[in-house]
Design a protein around this motif. Structure first.
Motif, PDB file in Angstrom:
ATOM      1  N   GLN A  21       0.865  -1.182   0.000  1.00 39.55           N
ATOM      2  CA  GLN A  21       0.000   0.000   0.000  1.00 39.55           C
ATOM      3  C   GLN A  21       0.901   1.230   0.000  1.00 39.55           C
ATOM      4  O   GLN A  21       1.500   1.573   1.012  1.00 39.55           O
ATOM      5  CB  GLN A  21      -0.910  -0.013   1.250  1.00 39.55           C
ATOM      6  CG  GLN A  21      -1.748   1.239   1.417  1.00 39.55           C
ATOM      7  CD  GLN A  21      -2.653   1.501   0.237  1.00 39.55           C
ATOM      8  OE1 GLN A  21      -3.339   0.616  -0.221  1.00 39.55           O
ATOM      9  NE2 GLN A  21      -2.639   2.720  -0.285  1.00 39.55           N
ATOM     10  N   ASN A  22       0.971   1.868  -1.184  1.00 38.14           N
ATOM     11  CA  ASN A  22       1.980   2.918  -1.347  1.00 38.14           C
ATOM     12  C   ASN A  22       1.500   4.303  -0.958  1.00 38.14           C
ATOM     13  O   ASN A  22       2.153   5.295  -1.274  1.00 38.14           O
ATOM     14  CB  ASN A  22       2.492   2.933  -2.795  1.00 38.14           C
ATOM     15  CG  ASN A  22       1.368   3.191  -3.777  1.00 38.14           C
ATOM     16  OD1 ASN A  22       0.228   3.334  -3.389  1.00 38.14           O
ATOM     17  ND2 ASN A  22       1.712   3.243  -5.062  1.00 38.14           N
ATOM     18  N   LYS A  23       0.351   4.408  -0.291  1.00 36.71           N
ATOM     19  CA  LYS A  23      -0.151   5.702   0.173  1.00 36.71           C
ATOM     20  C   LYS A  23      -0.225   5.692   1.694  1.00 36.71           C
ATOM     21  O   LYS A  23      -0.534   4.658   2.318  1.00 36.71           O
ATOM     22  CB  LYS A  23      -1.555   5.993  -0.389  1.00 36.71           C
ATOM     23  CG  LYS A  23      -1.660   5.960  -1.908  1.00 36.71           C
ATOM     24  CD  LYS A  23      -1.010   7.154  -2.545  1.00 36.71           C
ATOM     25  CE  LYS A  23      -1.247   7.150  -4.061  1.00 36.71           C
ATOM     26  NZ  LYS A  23      -0.635   8.301  -4.723  1.00 36.71           N
ATOM     27  N   GLY A  24       0.013   6.872   2.350  1.00 40.19           N
ATOM     28  CA  GLY A  24      -0.075   6.985   3.793  1.00 40.19           C
ATOM     29  C   GLY A  24      -1.297   7.787   4.225  1.00 40.19           C
ATOM     30  O   GLY A  24      -2.068   8.262   3.389  1.00 40.19           O
ATOM     31  N   SER A  25      -1.506   7.962   5.550  1.00 39.43           N
ATOM     32  CA  SER A  25      -2.624   8.749   6.064  1.00 39.43           C
ATOM     33  C   SER A  25      -2.224   9.400   7.387  1.00 39.43           C
ATOM     34  O   SER A  25      -1.280   8.962   8.052  1.00 39.43           O
ATOM     35  CB  SER A  25      -3.861   7.868   6.255  1.00 39.43           C
ATOM     36  OG  SER A  25      -3.629   6.876   7.242  1.00 39.43           O
ATOM     37  N   ILE A  26      -2.976  10.492   7.750  1.00 41.70           N
ATOM     38  CA  ILE A  26      -2.729  11.222   9.008  1.00 41.70           C
ATOM     39  C   ILE A  26      -4.078  11.475   9.662  1.00 41.70           C
ATOM     40  O   ILE A  26      -4.997  12.011   9.022  1.00 41.70           O
ATOM     41  CB  ILE A  26      -2.005  12.559   8.741  1.00 41.70           C
ATOM     42  CG1 ILE A  26      -0.636  12.317   8.094  1.00 41.70           C
ATOM     43  CG2 ILE A  26      -1.863  13.357  10.018  1.00 41.70           C
ATOM     44  CD1 ILE A  26       0.064  13.591   7.673  1.00 41.70           C
ATOM     45  N   ALA A  27      -4.190  11.116  10.965  1.00 38.81           N
ATOM     46  CA  ALA A  27      -5.414  11.368  11.738  1.00 38.81           C
ATOM     47  C   ALA A  27      -5.228  12.663  12.525  1.00 38.81           C
ATOM     48  O   ALA A  27      -4.217  12.843  13.216  1.00 38.81           O
ATOM     49  CB  ALA A  27      -5.717  10.213  12.676  1.00 38.81           C
ATOM     50  N   LEU A  28      -6.201  13.633  12.437  1.00 37.05           N
ATOM     51  CA  LEU A  28      -6.149  14.923  13.124  1.00 37.05           C
ATOM     52  C   LEU A  28      -7.231  14.979  14.197  1.00 37.05           C
ATOM     53  O   LEU A  28      -8.340  14.443  14.007  1.00 37.05           O
ATOM     54  CB  LEU A  28      -6.349  16.069  12.120  1.00 37.05           C
ATOM     55  CG  LEU A  28      -5.372  16.162  10.937  1.00 37.05           C
ATOM     56  CD1 LEU A  28      -5.784  17.300  10.014  1.00 37.05           C
ATOM     57  CD2 LEU A  28      -3.945  16.352  11.427  1.00 37.05           C
ATOM     58  N   ASN A  29      -6.944  15.683  15.335  1.00 39.24           N
ATOM     59  CA  ASN A  29      -7.989  15.963  16.326  1.00 39.24           C
ATOM     60  C   ASN A  29      -7.874  17.427  16.739  1.00 39.24           C
ATOM     61  O   ASN A  29      -7.176  18.211  16.110  1.00 39.24           O
ATOM     62  CB  ASN A  29      -7.909  14.997  17.521  1.00 39.24           C
ATOM     63  CG  ASN A  29      -6.585  15.094  18.262  1.00 39.24           C
ATOM     64  OD1 ASN A  29      -5.801  16.010  18.035  1.00 39.24           O
ATOM     65  ND2 ASN A  29      -6.321  14.142  19.152  1.00 39.24           N
ATOM     66  N   ASN A  30      -8.630  17.789  17.845  1.00 38.16           N
ATOM     67  CA  ASN A  30      -8.695  19.185  18.297  1.00 38.16           C
ATOM     68  C   ASN A  30      -9.387  20.067  17.263  1.00 38.16           C
ATOM     69  O   ASN A  30      -9.049  21.227  17.087  1.00 38.16           O
ATOM     70  CB  ASN A  30      -7.287  19.726  18.620  1.00 38.16           C
ATOM     71  CG  ASN A  30      -7.356  21.000  19.482  1.00 38.16           C
ATOM     72  OD1 ASN A  30      -8.280  21.152  20.305  1.00 38.16           O
ATOM     73  ND2 ASN A  30      -6.410  21.902  19.303  1.00 38.16           N
ATOM     74  N   GLY A  67       5.972  -3.762  -4.799  1.00 31.86           N
ATOM     75  CA  GLY A  67       5.511  -2.392  -4.952  1.00 31.86           C
ATOM     76  C   GLY A  67       6.543  -1.364  -4.555  1.00 31.86           C
ATOM     77  O   GLY A  67       6.417  -0.183  -4.874  1.00 31.86           O
ATOM     78  N   CYS A  68       7.610  -1.783  -3.850  1.00 32.30           N
ATOM     79  CA  CYS A  68       8.617  -0.843  -3.400  1.00 32.30           C
ATOM     80  C   CYS A  68       9.795  -0.744  -4.346  1.00 32.30           C
ATOM     81  O   CYS A  68      10.507   0.252  -4.357  1.00 32.30           O
ATOM     82  CB  CYS A  68       9.139  -1.246  -2.018  1.00 32.30           C
ATOM     83  SG  CYS A  68       7.855  -1.159  -0.753  1.00 32.30           S
ATOM     84  N   GLY A  69      10.021  -1.739  -5.170  1.00 36.15           N
ATOM     85  CA  GLY A  69      11.176  -1.685  -6.046  1.00 36.15           C
ATOM     86  C   GLY A  69      11.598  -3.072  -6.452  1.00 36.15           C
ATOM     87  O   GLY A  69      10.795  -4.019  -6.454  1.00 36.15           O
ATOM     88  N   VAL A  70      12.872  -3.191  -6.827  1.00 36.97           N
ATOM     89  CA  VAL A  70      13.414  -4.466  -7.288  1.00 36.97           C
ATOM     90  C   VAL A  70      14.559  -4.889  -6.386  1.00 36.97           C
ATOM     91  O   VAL A  70      15.203  -4.067  -5.726  1.00 36.97           O
ATOM     92  CB  VAL A  70      13.899  -4.365  -8.752  1.00 36.97           C
ATOM     93  CG1 VAL A  70      12.732  -4.108  -9.685  1.00 36.97           C
ATOM     94  CG2 VAL A  70      14.955  -3.281  -8.908  1.00 36.97           C
ATOM     95  N   SER A  71      14.802  -6.203  -6.428  1.00 42.03           N
ATOM     96  CA  SER A  71      15.881  -6.763  -5.613  1.00 42.03           C
ATOM     97  C   SER A  71      17.212  -6.643  -6.339  1.00 42.03           C
ATOM     98  O   SER A  71      17.277  -6.147  -7.464  1.00 42.03           O
ATOM     99  CB  SER A  71      15.581  -8.244  -5.334  1.00 42.03           C
ATOM    100  OG  SER A  71      15.737  -8.996  -6.545  1.00 42.03           O
ATOM    101  N   GLN A  72      18.248  -7.098  -5.722  1.00 43.71           N
ATOM    102  CA  GLN A  72      19.529  -7.255  -6.384  1.00 43.71           C
ATOM    103  C   GLN A  72      19.416  -8.347  -7.446  1.00 43.71           C
ATOM    104  O   GLN A  72      18.489  -9.157  -7.440  1.00 43.71           O
ATOM    105  CB  GLN A  72      20.615  -7.635  -5.355  1.00 43.71           C
ATOM    106  CG  GLN A  72      20.854  -6.580  -4.291  1.00 43.71           C
ATOM    107  CD  GLN A  72      21.496  -5.331  -4.871  1.00 43.71           C
ATOM    108  OE1 GLN A  72      22.333  -5.414  -5.765  1.00 43.71           O
ATOM    109  NE2 GLN A  72      21.073  -4.176  -4.364  1.00 43.71           N
ATOM    110  N   TYR A  73      20.391  -8.347  -8.430  1.00 48.28           N
ATOM    111  CA  TYR A  73      20.397  -9.399  -9.450  1.00 48.28           C
ATOM    112  C   TYR A  73      20.687 -10.749  -8.814  1.00 48.28           C
ATOM    113  O   TYR A  73      21.396 -10.860  -7.797  1.00 48.28           O
ATOM    114  CB  TYR A  73      21.446  -9.107 -10.515  1.00 48.28           C
ATOM    115  CG  TYR A  73      21.021  -8.056 -11.504  1.00 48.28           C
ATOM    116  CD1 TYR A  73      20.024  -8.333 -12.439  1.00 48.28           C
ATOM    117  CD2 TYR A  73      21.620  -6.796 -11.501  1.00 48.28           C
ATOM    118  CE1 TYR A  73      19.634  -7.363 -13.354  1.00 48.28           C
ATOM    119  CE2 TYR A  73      21.228  -5.824 -12.412  1.00 48.28           C
ATOM    120  CZ  TYR A  73      20.231  -6.118 -13.343  1.00 48.28           C
ATOM    121  OH  TYR A  73      19.839  -5.173 -14.239  1.00 48.28           O
TER     122      TYR A  73
END
Length: 906
Positions: free
Chosen positions: A163-172, A308-314
């Motif tokens: 899951q390549n997206k993040g989130s932020i929870a706000l209060n006050n 989803g993050c990239g590729v490994s070494q050869y």
């Protein structure tokens, strides 16, 4: 105001004036105040004082009261909105008071004209000037709304590889009402919210409450980029076999991998890749069949896992080399030849290194080629195995035939030959034949052969088209079969005789003439021996010619059949016309000048043998011009009418006739002889043959143009023998052309011949300039130019219509020269943009490109004979120049300024 009185008895009665008005006041006590309210500065003057005893007291004095104006009620202007958020402000400005005024604001007691309001309140202002204070202004209400507190960060959820997206929870956040969070313009309500779908980066948020007041920013939050934790895969080696073109690659599975990326190269640095195998993306599998590989090439293979993050070494790098062995090539097959019963095959492309084994036969050897002998009849395929144990693909089929036998003697089939120059000779096929050889001779001993038919090799066929044979000659034919073992004896001998018959020739066509309704045709070139039959009609007879009568209107072709049954080619078309009453002729309108004659023309009538002409001086045709009552004219299309008077009016009508009858009268035209002359230059030409004739008219006439003129031109309509001029694609029996007469004019002539033979063209009649003008007929077939003024022109022709054989012209030479200032000889042959033609005492000058500007003509002594300085046309016709048998110099100036000179003989 006070008045002090000394003496007398109090109270007093005083009298004073105020601005010219007298005022009385009683019961006044000395020194007491008199209250006045002047509207403006006023001077008061004491007029009289009387005490209580009515004694006048001498008192005088004046007092001036100055009235100062009260400032106007001020108004307040705001620099911006008066409802705003805490921390903001608005500038309030009072209207301007008189010079030197002071200001007082409430609340705050500020004494300036403008103030800055930062808190809520009802703001008013007063202005004081010259000690006078204005009324309070209308209040300006300022409202300050509180800001919301900055949002606080409750929870941060970072992206993962899946899951390549993040989130932020706000209060006050405000518990009541709605709010907007930025960035993102997120509208919502409630004291908490979560903002999702955040890409890696730094974020801080502000909140705007219902009053539109924004908070300060929240603390910064960083959404980080997830990092792949994949390890490089491990490739497994696979076994390879000879000549395979694919390789089954496998590897160990990598946990959490979404797929793999594969490289297959032909070098260890991975710069040159197998087609479609550079970074080739694979699904989440653990094997792949690599295709398109070529034997004897080393391939380098590596692999990477990706998520989803990239590729490994050869991965580890493995190599794959596919061993090879080529398919043997069959270069020669030798069939069994008598008396041998076995054949052989030569194989090439064998391994050049080490030993090899060929199967079937388990034949062991070395070298790149070998011959396998002793092959009996059958089909063979051979494989080769090298020292490495690699077995090749089988060779192509090798077919060994059975031993050949001597072929049987062929048998020729008899022929029935018609009237032709070729025929198809056939024969019965011979057993075991590989081909045939054919002889065709003109003698039974086969010593003289038809060209190309001595031992002619035909191949393995059973028929041949024989060509080049001549009628009425006996040909002798024989055949032999052959194969690789032997050639047979000659076949049976047959003979071939081609009969002949010629095409009948149409020598004469006789058209129906009233009262007869049928015509006839004479055929020649018929068979001279035996009977013949002519069709259609099944007419049987003998002799080399015959006449076929009773032919009704139509088109005929005849064939002739001889005693041998040979048919000729059909004769040429024979057209028999219908015997009809002629059609009504149409008179052409006339424009006549003042002259004693005119030439009346008409459009020819179909089927006419002649015409009868009436010319009267009244429209009822009761009084006729002498000699013109029912005057018979013959088969012409023009008549020179004489005996007419200038200014006279004549009525003209005509009818056509033949042996079948007479037509109705034509249209009646009125010919008015003018009182002034009209230029006419006309020539009548007759075409004549044994089969009939035709007349045409060509005239250069006032009012005519070189295009179609309804008043002067008549197109031809006959289907019989015809002569006509041609202009713009039309055929004219009568054609009018423009004046002045152009000696360089050229008129194409066409004609129709319904029979072949000898024809003549001659001048029938001329008038105007043609009385003395040469008239040349150019025959493009014989390359002849003939002056018709010297007599008729005779020529031969076939049947048909001919549009481009003859040209009518009026000079048989032209003088051409190039632009410049050099003299040109009269006999110059060069073509150019400028043409000068002469005839008698006439000169015609034409420029094909530039407009003629000036022309001057001098004699050999330099005397000016002619001059024209305003031509402005492309051609100039000079008539009757006063010079004869002289050498003249012609100087031509073109519009572009170029000057050319020519020498001519007139």
């Amino acid at each position: 105001m006070r008045v002090t009185i000394g003496g007398g008895t109090s109270p007093y009665k005083i009298t004073y004036t105020a601005g010219g008005i007298t005022v009385n006041r009683t019961n006044y006590l000395s020194g007491s105040s008199i209250v006045v309210a002047p509207g403006s500065t006023t001077t008061y003057a004491l007029a009289a004082v009387v005490d209580a005893k009515n004694v006048s007291i001498p008192v005088s004095g004046t007092a001036t009261i100055e009235v100062k104006p009260k400032p106007a009620t001020p108004f307040i202007a705001a620099s911006d909105k008066t409802i705003f958020c805490a921390g903001e402000s608005v500038t309030l400005t009072s209207s301007q008071g008189p010079v030197g005024s002071t200001y007082k604001w409430t609340p705050g007691n500020a004494a300036t004209q403008e103030i800055t309001a930062t808190t809520s309140g009802s703001y008013t202002v007063q202005i004081t000037s010259n000690g006078c204070t204005s009324n309070n202004s209308i209040a300006k209400v300022v409202t300050t709304n509180p800001k919301s507190a900055a949002p606080t960060i409750e929870t941060v959820t970072q992206p993962t590889c899946s899951q390549n997206k993040g989130s932020i929870a706000l209060n006050n956040l405000p518990a009541t009402g709605t709010w907007i969070i930025n960035p993102g313009a997120i509208l919502g309500s409630g004291s908490t919210t979560t903002i999702s779908g955040l890409n890696p980066g730094n974020y801080s948020f502000t909140l705007t409450n219902e009053n539109g007041c924004a908070s300060t920013s929240s603390p910064d939050v960083t959404i980080i980029t997830p990092t792949s934790l994949l390890i490089g895969p491990i490739l497994n080696n696979a076994a390879v076999s000879c000549n395979q073109t694919s390789y089954l690659l496998s590897w160990d599975s990598i946990e959490n991998a979404a797929g793999y990326k594969l490289d297959v190269a032909t070098d260890g640095n991975f710069t040159s890749f197998l087609s479609d195998y550079e970074n080739k993306e694979l699904s989440n599998t653990t094997s792949l069949n690599i295709i398109g590989m070529v034997p004897d090439i080393t391939y380098y293979i590596r692999l990477r896992a990706f998520d989803g993050c990239g590729v490994s070494q050869y991965s580890n790098i493995i190599t794959a080399l596919i061993p090879s062995i080529s398919t043997p090539i069959v270069s020669l097959i030798t069939q069994p030849i008598c008396p041998e019963s076995t054949g052989s095959a030569t194989l090439e492309n064998l391994p050049s290194i080490g030993n090899w084994t060929i199967n079937p036969g388990n034949i062991i050897g070395t070298g790149t080629s070998t011959t396998i002998s002793g092959l009996t009849a059958g089909t063979y395929q051979f494989t080769v195995t090298n020292d490495n144990g690699c077995v090749s693909i089988p060779s192509e089929n090798i077919i060994i035939n059975s031993q050949l036998l001597v072929p049987s003697i062929p048998v020729l089939n008899s022929q029935t030959i018609g009237c032709q120059s070729s025929f198809i000779q056939t024969w019965q096929a011979s057993e075991n034949a590989a081909g045939y050889k054919l002889d065709i001779a003109t003698d039974a001993d086969f010593t003289t052969f038809l060209t190309g038919y001595q031992n002619k090799d035909l191949g393995n066929v059973t028929a041949d088209t024989v060509t080049g044979m001549v009628s009425n000659i006996n040909y002798y034919i024989r055949l032999r079969a052959y194969n690789e073992c032997a050639i047979t004896q000659n076949s049976n001998i047959i003979t071939a005789l081609i009969p002949s018959i010629s095409t009948p020739i149409v020598s004469l066509i006789t058209q129906p003439i009233c009262p007869e309704s049928t015509g006839s045709a004479t055929l020649e070139n018929l068979p001279s021996i035996g009977n013949w039959t002519i069709n259609p009609g099944n007419i049987i007879g003998t002799g080399t010619s015959t006449t076929i009568s009773g032919l009704t209107a139509g088109t005929y072709q005849f064939t002739v059949t001889n005693d041998n049954g040979c048919f000729s080619v059909p004769s040429e078309d024979i057209i028999i016309n219908s015997p009809l009453t002629p059609s009504i002729p149409v008179l052409n309108l006339q424009t006549i000048g003042c002259q004693s004659y005119f030439i009346q023309t008409w459009q020819p009538s179909e089927n006419a043998a002649g015409y009868r002409l009436d010319i009267a001086t009244d429209p009822n045709f009761t009084t006729f011009l002498t000699g013109y009552q029912n005057k018979e004219l013959g088969n012409v299309t023009a008549e020179t009418v004489t005996g007419v008077l200038c200014g006279g009016t004549y009525y003209v009508r005509i009818k056509s006739l033949n042996n079948c009858g007479t037509s109705l009268y034509s249209n009646t035209i009125i010919v008015k002889i003018g009182t002034t002359g009209i230029e006419r230059n006309r020539i009548w030409l007759n075409l004549q043959s044994d089969a009939g004739g035709r007349q045409m008219l060509l005239g250069y006439v006032t009012g005519a143009t070189n295009e179609y003129d309804k008043l002067y031109d008549a197109t031809t309509t006959t289907i019989n023998t015809d002569l006509y001029s041609i202009n713009n694609g039309r055929n004219y029996n009568i054609q009018g052309r423009a004046v002045p007469f152009d000696i360089a004019d050229v008129v194409p002539l066409g004609y129709r011949a319904i029979t072949g033979g000898t024809f003549t063209i001659r001048i029938y009649q001329v008038d105007g300039i043609f009385v003395n003008q040469a008239v040349y007929l150019e025959d493009k077939v014989t390359n002849t130019v003939h002056n018709l003024k010297n007599g008729l022109y005779s020529f031969t022709t076939a049947i048909g219509t001919f549009q481009d054989r003859f040209v009518l012209r009026y000079t048989n030479s032209s003088i051409s020269g190039k632009k410049g200032n050099t003299s040109k000889d009269i006999n110059a042959e060069t073509k150019s943009d400028l043409i000068i033609a002469t005839n008698a005492n006439q000169i015609n000058i034409k420029s094909t490109n530039e407009v003629l500007k000036k022309v001057a003509i001098y004699n050999i002594n330099g005397q000016l004979m002619y001059e024209n300085n305003s031509i402005d046309m492309n051609s100039l016709f000079i008539d009757k120049i006063k010079a004869q048998n002289q050498i003249l110099i012609v100087k031509v100036t073109l519009e572009n300024g170029k000057i050319s000179t020519y020498k001519i003989i007139l």
